[in-house]
Write a protein that holds these residues in place. Structure first.
Motif, PDB file in Angstrom:
ATOM      1  N   ARG A  95       0.834  -1.200   0.000  1.00 58.90           N
ATOM      2  CA  ARG A  95       0.000   0.000   0.000  1.00 58.90           C
ATOM      3  C   ARG A  95       0.865   1.244   0.000  1.00 58.90           C
ATOM      4  N   ASN A 106      -2.499   5.227   2.077  1.00 57.54           N
ATOM      5  CA  ASN A 106      -3.484   4.350   1.434  1.00 57.54           C
ATOM      6  C   ASN A 106      -3.864   4.828   0.038  1.00 57.54           C
ATOM      7  N   PRO A 130      -9.582   0.972   0.975  1.00 59.77           N
ATOM      8  CA  PRO A 130      -8.765   0.990   2.190  1.00 59.77           C
ATOM      9  C   PRO A 130      -8.304  -0.415   2.547  1.00 59.77           C
TER      10      PRO A 130
END
Length: 223
Positions: A44, A48, A158
């Protein structure tokens, strides 16, 4: 993107990435040496953000005891989900949207159990992350444009991280400073080598021109 585009010389573009794992203890449902945790491994951005503008796919290489030890994820979120009882090192192979850029391998160890002195709780996941920086040296013009246009790209996916941000290992100032210092030394070395290369290239061209002039004078017809 393909490698047909010309290169942007004397440029190094960096993109921070985080590789990590998050594990949830099964508590009373745990089966020792078989199934004690569910866990996820992921790649990631620090905020994010969506990384798919420069990461084409991620290949996760797991312990060979898994039936499918090689997992390919070709779209965000770049993550996989599993369950098990043992900790092991995961290799994350990053492939880029510009095919002229070689894939890189990052490594991170799956952590299932909390640090010594902390209790294992069902509602508190164990998060372990490593902060790294991907460096693109002399990227193609097309890829450089893509990188320049995507400094920050919020994601709609997310990742399953902990609710306690202080548990992120990448946020530790000592680790960040160590990586930053190392990257700066690498940038300096790249700049130094490029200066040597450019100076040598200029000298070679100069010598070539002089030789051409000499040869032309030798073979020129008498006047």
């Amino acid at each position: 993107l393909h490698c047909m585009s010309r290169k942007v010389r004397n440029v190094v573009v960096e993109r921070p990435v985080i590789v990590g794992t998050v594990a949830h203890w099964l508590g009373s449902k745990a089966e020792p040496e078989k199934r004690t945790h569910t866990w996820a491994a992921y790649v990631r951005g620090p905020r994010n953000e969506d990384l798919s503008y420069f990461i084409k796919k991620v290949v996760f290489h797991l312990h060979p005891s898994f039936k499918q030890s090689k997992r390919v994820v070709e779209a965000p979120p770049f993550e996989i989900h599993e369950e098990g009882w043992g900790e092991f090192e995961i290799c994350y192979s990053l492939y880029f949207t510009d095919s002229s850029e070689k894939p890189i391998d990052l490594f991170h160890t799956l952590k299932l159990w909390p640090p010594e002195g902390q209790s294992q709780l069902v509602k508190k996941p164990v998060v372990s992350e490593t902060y790294d920086v991907v460096m693109f040296t002399d990227p193609s013009e097309a890829f450089y444009t893509v990188l320049s246009e995507n400094e920050v790209a919020p994601t709609s996916h997310p990742l399953p991280t902990t609710s306690d941000p202080t548990n992120h290992s990448y946020s530790e100032q000592a680790e960040i400073k160590k990586i930053t210092d190392a990257r700066e030394k690498i940038r300096e070395e790249i700049r130094r080598l490029k200066e040597i290369y450019d100076a040598s290239d200029t000298e070679v061209k100069k010598l070539h021109d002089e030789i051409t002039l000499i040869e032309a004078s030798l073979y020129a017809p008498p006047t």
